[in-house]
Design a protein around this motif. Structure first.
Motif, PDB file in Angstrom:
ATOM      1  N   ARG A 214      14.033  61.555  -3.960  1.00 49.95           N
ATOM      2  CA  ARG A 214      14.426  62.435  -2.880  1.00 49.95           C
ATOM      3  C   ARG A 214      15.930  62.349  -2.626  1.00 49.95           C
ATOM      4  NH1 ARG A 214      15.411  61.690   2.103  1.00 49.95           N
ATOM      5  NH2 ARG A 214      14.707  59.547   2.081  1.00 49.95           N
ATOM      6  N   ARG A 215      16.459  61.137  -2.694  1.00 46.45           N
ATOM      7  CA  ARG A 215      17.872  60.965  -2.361  1.00 46.45           C
ATOM      8  C   ARG A 215      18.796  61.735  -3.303  1.00 46.45           C
ATOM      9  NH1 ARG A 215      20.891  57.047  -2.127  1.00 46.45           N
ATOM     10  NH2 ARG A 215      21.964  57.819  -0.304  1.00 46.45           N
ATOM     11  N   THR A 216      18.336  62.006  -4.507  1.00 46.63           N
ATOM     12  CA  THR A 216      19.226  62.666  -5.454  1.00 46.63           C
ATOM     13  C   THR A 216      19.438  64.138  -5.138  1.00 46.63           C
ATOM     14  OG1 THR A 216      17.441  63.287  -6.907  1.00 46.63           O
ATOM     15  CG2 THR A 216      18.457  61.143  -7.304  1.00 46.63           C
ATOM     16  N   GLN A 217      18.631  64.703  -4.270  1.00 47.29           N
ATOM     17  CA  GLN A 217      18.812  66.122  -3.974  1.00 47.29           C
ATOM     18  C   GLN A 217      19.507  66.331  -2.640  1.00 47.29           C
ATOM     19  OE1 GLN A 217      14.713  67.308  -4.122  1.00 47.29           O
ATOM     20  NE2 GLN A 217      14.805  67.614  -6.323  1.00 47.29           N
ATOM     21  N   ILE A 218      19.995  65.256  -2.072  1.00 48.09           N
ATOM     22  CA  ILE A 218      20.389  65.290  -0.669  1.00 48.09           C
ATOM     23  C   ILE A 218      21.809  65.790  -0.420  1.00 48.09           C
ATOM     24  CG2 ILE A 218      21.434  63.088  -0.044  1.00 48.09           C
ATOM     25  CD1 ILE A 218      19.031  62.706   1.861  1.00 48.09           C
ATOM     26  N   MET A 219      22.690  65.727  -1.414  1.00 56.23           N
ATOM     27  CA  MET A 219      24.055  66.200  -1.180  1.00 56.23           C
ATOM     28  C   MET A 219      24.151  67.692  -1.468  1.00 56.23           C
ATOM     29  SD  MET A 219      26.627  63.147  -2.260  1.00 56.23           S
ATOM     30  CE  MET A 219      28.032  63.726  -1.316  1.00 56.23           C
ATOM     31  N   TYR A 220      24.701  68.403  -0.516  1.00 54.11           N
ATOM     32  CA  TYR A 220      24.765  69.855  -0.598  1.00 54.11           C
ATOM     33  C   TYR A 220      26.216  70.303  -0.778  1.00 54.11           C
ATOM     34  CZ  TYR A 220      19.959  70.734   0.898  1.00 54.11           C
ATOM     35  OH  TYR A 220      18.593  70.838   0.960  1.00 54.11           O
ATOM     36  N   PRO A 221      26.404  71.518  -1.275  1.00 56.84           N
ATOM     37  CA  PRO A 221      27.774  72.047  -1.403  1.00 56.84           C
ATOM     38  C   PRO A 221      28.601  71.878  -0.124  1.00 56.84           C
ATOM     39  CG  PRO A 221      26.247  73.536  -2.469  1.00 56.84           C
ATOM     40  CD  PRO A 221      25.414  72.451  -1.831  1.00 56.84           C
ATOM     41  N   LYS A 222      27.991  72.083   1.049  1.00 54.22           N
ATOM     42  CA  LYS A 222      28.722  71.926   2.308  1.00 54.22           C
ATOM     43  C   LYS A 222      29.336  70.533   2.437  1.00 54.22           C
ATOM     44  CE  LYS A 222      24.651  70.472   4.943  1.00 54.22           C
ATOM     45  NZ  LYS A 222      25.135  69.158   5.444  1.00 54.22           N
ATOM     46  N   ASP A 223      28.637  69.502   1.930  1.00 49.77           N
ATOM     47  CA  ASP A 223      29.139  68.128   1.984  1.00 49.77           C
ATOM     48  C   ASP A 223      30.111  67.863   0.831  1.00 49.77           C
ATOM     49  OD1 ASP A 223      27.303  67.584   4.140  1.00 49.77           O
ATOM     50  OD2 ASP A 223      25.717  67.361   2.654  1.00 49.77           O
ATOM     51  N   ILE A 224      29.721  68.273  -0.362  1.00 52.35           N
ATOM     52  CA  ILE A 224      30.525  67.999  -1.555  1.00 52.35           C
ATOM     53  C   ILE A 224      31.896  68.669  -1.451  1.00 52.35           C
ATOM     54  CG2 ILE A 224      30.666  68.443  -4.050  1.00 52.35           C
ATOM     55  CD1 ILE A 224      27.592  68.099  -4.159  1.00 52.35           C
ATOM     56  N   GLY A 225      31.926  69.906  -0.977  1.00 46.31           N
ATOM     57  CA  GLY A 225      33.196  70.635  -0.843  1.00 46.31           C
ATOM     58  C   GLY A 225      34.146  69.919   0.102  1.00 46.31           C
ATOM     59  N   LEU A 226      33.619  69.465   1.220  1.00 43.19           N
ATOM     60  CA  LEU A 226      34.458  68.762   2.199  1.00 43.19           C
ATOM     61  C   LEU A 226      34.993  67.462   1.603  1.00 43.19           C
ATOM     62  CD1 LEU A 226      35.324  69.027   5.228  1.00 43.19           C
ATOM     63  CD2 LEU A 226      33.489  67.438   5.749  1.00 43.19           C
ATOM     64  N   ILE A 227      34.164  66.785   0.825  1.00 45.49           N
ATOM     65  CA  ILE A 227      34.581  65.511   0.206  1.00 45.49           C
ATOM     66  C   ILE A 227      35.706  65.731  -0.804  1.00 45.49           C
ATOM     67  CG2 ILE A 227      33.782  63.695  -1.383  1.00 45.49           C
ATOM     68  CD1 ILE A 227      31.079  63.771   0.204  1.00 45.49           C
ATOM     69  N   ILE A 228      35.537  66.748  -1.663  1.00 47.84           N
ATOM     70  CA  ILE A 228      36.582  67.073  -2.648  1.00 47.84           C
ATOM     71  C   ILE A 228      37.925  67.279  -1.934  1.00 47.84           C
ATOM     72  CG2 ILE A 228      37.384  68.878  -4.273  1.00 47.84           C
ATOM     73  CD1 ILE A 228      35.149  67.202  -5.447  1.00 47.84           C
ATOM     74  N   LEU A 229      37.860  68.013  -0.830  1.00 44.59           N
ATOM     75  CA  LEU A 229      39.073  68.377  -0.105  1.00 44.59           C
ATOM     76  C   LEU A 229      39.675  67.169   0.617  1.00 44.59           C
ATOM     77  CD1 LEU A 229      40.461  71.196   0.387  1.00 44.59           C
ATOM     78  CD2 LEU A 229      39.665  70.925   2.730  1.00 44.59           C
ATOM     79  N   LYS A 230      38.836  66.427   1.322  1.00 37.79           N
ATOM     80  CA  LYS A 230      39.364  65.330   2.131  1.00 37.79           C
ATOM     81  C   LYS A 230      39.806  64.145   1.275  1.00 37.79           C
ATOM     82  CE  LYS A 230      38.188  64.633   6.443  1.00 37.79           C
ATOM     83  NZ  LYS A 230      38.558  65.298   7.693  1.00 37.79           N
ATOM     84  N   LEU A 231      39.268  64.027   0.067  1.00 38.94           N
ATOM     85  CA  LEU A 231      39.708  62.958  -0.828  1.00 38.94           C
ATOM     86  C   LEU A 231      40.882  63.409  -1.703  1.00 38.94           C
ATOM     87  CD1 LEU A 231      37.369  61.398   0.257  1.00 38.94           C
ATOM     88  CD2 LEU A 231      36.585  60.899  -2.051  1.00 38.94           C
ATOM     89  N   SER A 232      41.316  64.657  -1.509  1.00 40.05           N
ATOM     90  CA  SER A 232      42.460  65.218  -2.248  1.00 40.05           C
ATOM     91  C   SER A 232      42.279  65.092  -3.760  1.00 40.05           C
ATOM     92  CB  SER A 232      43.776  64.535  -1.828  1.00 40.05           C
ATOM     93  OG  SER A 232      43.998  64.713  -0.454  1.00 40.05           O
ATOM     94  N   LEU A 233      41.066  65.305  -4.230  1.00 41.22           N
ATOM     95  CA  LEU A 233      40.817  65.195  -5.672  1.00 41.22           C
ATOM     96  C   LEU A 233      41.500  66.348  -6.402  1.00 41.22           C
ATOM     97  CD1 LEU A 233      37.094  64.021  -5.885  1.00 41.22           C
ATOM     98  CD2 LEU A 233      39.193  62.710  -5.498  1.00 41.22           C
ATOM     99  N   THR A 234      42.268  66.023  -7.428  1.00 39.11           N
ATOM    100  CA  THR A 234      43.000  67.028  -8.185  1.00 39.11           C
ATOM    101  C   THR A 234      43.178  66.526  -9.620  1.00 39.11           C
ATOM    102  OG1 THR A 234      45.005  68.405  -8.185  1.00 39.11           O
ATOM    103  CG2 THR A 234      45.270  66.102  -7.540  1.00 39.11           C
ATOM    104  N   SER A 235      43.615  67.400 -10.476  1.00 36.24           N
ATOM    105  CA  SER A 235      43.776  67.070 -11.891  1.00 36.24           C
ATOM    106  C   SER A 235      44.575  65.779 -12.064  1.00 36.24           C
ATOM    107  CB  SER A 235      44.494  68.219 -12.603  1.00 36.24           C
ATOM    108  OG  SER A 235      44.593  67.945 -13.969  1.00 36.24           O
ATOM    109  N   GLY A 236      44.023  64.830 -12.803  1.00 37.78           N
ATOM    110  CA  GLY A 236      44.728  63.575 -13.051  1.00 37.78           C
ATOM    111  C   GLY A 236      44.207  62.398 -12.250  1.00 37.78           C
ATOM    112  N   CYS A 237      43.422  62.654 -11.212  1.00 38.22           N
ATOM    113  CA  CYS A 237      42.914  61.556 -10.371  1.00 38.22           C
ATOM    114  C   CYS A 237      41.907  60.694 -11.133  1.00 38.22           C
ATOM    115  CB  CYS A 237      42.209  62.092  -9.126  1.00 38.22           C
ATOM    116  SG  CYS A 237      43.320  62.691  -7.844  1.00 38.22           S
TER     117      CYS A 237
END
Lengths: 189, 189, 189, 189
Positions: free
Chosen positions: C5-28
């Motif tokens: 069950r836990r593997t289906q729990i992260m949604y685009p709404k969460d993942i998108g915010l994480i990408i942005l707030k962690l400043s993930l970009t090419s080279g990280c």
């Protein structure tokens, strides 16, 4: 001051749901622990008048006075008795039709409150923190309450203006959690 | 069927807020347009008994019957009159203390409803779509209602279990919008 | 099974915010603990390619395989190394630019993870329960993380249909909480 | 001023979801109409660097300048070209991998934008009002976009403090609606 803030914390969105889920109607005898400024008390009195009554406990004198003033102004004081004592020291009356709590530490009072309730009577406790609802739910389950459910409610204003309708920018994100339960009646025991 | 679905659309979160914001209490004379299955009617009757009354209009015979059965089962039928006619064809009585609408097209009925309301009386209309609330708000403003405000409400269950407390996975994201207003009293005219 | 069950729990709404707030970009260079089915891993790999890399730990073999398949299908496997070991037993590499955790008990791993992070690097932990976030926040504060903030996010679909636009009836009410923090850099020590 | 307010309206909760749903990654060529203060532009540039590029249109000179400054400060200006013209007067380039709109009246620009997009390319429009999304969705459907879906997102802060954890009292209740769609590719025509 913490307690001052707490008196503004119950909103119509919460109070309305409580009135409905506790089936408050004319003739009901209601027990309230934690009058605060009397917003919930006023709504309960309005629901149970003219043949019902609300007994409410508020040990903090300054709040008892504020509530008394608010109830008078709303014209419902004859349906309310404010007890200026701590409910831990004893609850007057028995066979209450419903009970409402809005205090920081509801759990030690729950066994006393339970004895004052009629079998099958509904109950709600309002608490701002998650930790309070954990302890409240644990205690309720231990001392013989059933149908225990916790909710939070939200309300959002919509700015309606034909051609440019949109929700309001800011909203209240949290007031408190409502834990509803029902005293096990004798037949269930 | 569209209408069948509409009768299940009002939830305690909405009904409780309506009872509170319309100040329904023992003795009130309430007008309801659109009985549906009677969930709102039942709550209004519970709020206004024993000396008040709810007059509710439901032109669809099958719903009038369902509502009648539900009100009887809840023991409040003596406080409710179900009119099996379309409110457009006329509303019996006047000086109603409050009015509640839950119909697909509320706006053509509003002028008729307005005449039946006492000055200063509160009003609410419940509608699922944004377009309905735009037309309702426009009409209310044109025919002399004030304090017009639209809200949506939400409720979320919290699964309380000490050490693993979390909100429920699914929730109801939409039932309908509530537009509240107040008839301008003579003094305001 | 809990873990399934836990593997289906992260949604685009969460993942998108994480990408942005962690400043993930090419080279990280990103460290992930708890690959699950690889939804977050895939998004992180997409953000850091072509010169960055994601090192992800997943001790449960069946999930490592599912994730591996999903990453291959999405064409990003060359930017990801799945380590089939428990992060408690050691993390390969150092000076990671960001870290993401999605495991049931994040707190014992936090000191090990901290050592692998570059000074000032952002961190997020995703947890379904309130109790997990309390322990995570406590531990983060103790071992030298700052700017600790916890959020939950929601997404609601609007059914747009001119003349009858309304939100969808059901919505997801809870996936999990995201606790963001930042490793104190040397200058802050 | 209306336009000044609009430039602060996109939040991380919205921007993160857009980055993810538009699959922005290193190498993408992105078209943006309505730079505003450049918050979305900055996130898009961060996602597509070092081999991608963002072409953004902003006819209001004062915003083009603010955005230019913000992008320079963030170190991503080399991945962005700000066009100080109205997109209605023409869009330079073609076969864009994705498009983002944040303007008051997106619909007249949509046919021009469509021609500049590659077949199958994703699109998002951000709008504060319900009426804007109705017109946007209508136009998108008419000119050959598919998979049209509208969302709103919310974020709520949780004040984590062991023993007294609770959500923050206030939250942002509305920023805008995001309408996602995909250009029909030649094979679909």
């Amino acid at each position: 001051m913490h307690t001052a803030r707490r008196t503004q914390i119950m909103y119509p969105k919460d109070i309305g749901l409580i009135i409905l889920k506790l089936s408050l109607t004319s003739g009901c005898k209601v027990l309230e622990i934690g009058t605060g400024s009397g917003a919930m008390t006023l709504a309960a009195a309005t629901a149970v008048r003219t043949s019902g009554h609300v007994h409410t406990y508020e040990a903090r004198e300054e709040f008892a006075e504020i509530a008394s003033r608010n109830l008078k102004r709303a014209g419902v004081s004859e349906y309310v008795t404010i007890h200026g004592t701590n409910a831990m020291d004893g609850i007057i009356g028995e066979e209450y039709d419903a009970a409402i709590m809005d205090v920081g530490d509801p759990w030690p009072i729950l066994p006393i409150l339970r004895r004052a309730l009629a079998g099958g009577a509904p109950f709600v406790s309002f608490s701002p923190t998650v930790n309070q609802i954990e302890k409240t739910v644990e205690t309720l389950a231990q001392i013989g309450f059933k149908n225990i459910q916790t909710f939070e409610s939200f309300i959002r204003e919509i700015r309606v203006d034909t051609g440019k309708t949109r929700p309001a920018t800011m909203m209240v994100g949290h007031t408190g959690y409502m834990t509803f339960a029902q005293k096990v009646s004798r037949d269930d025991d």
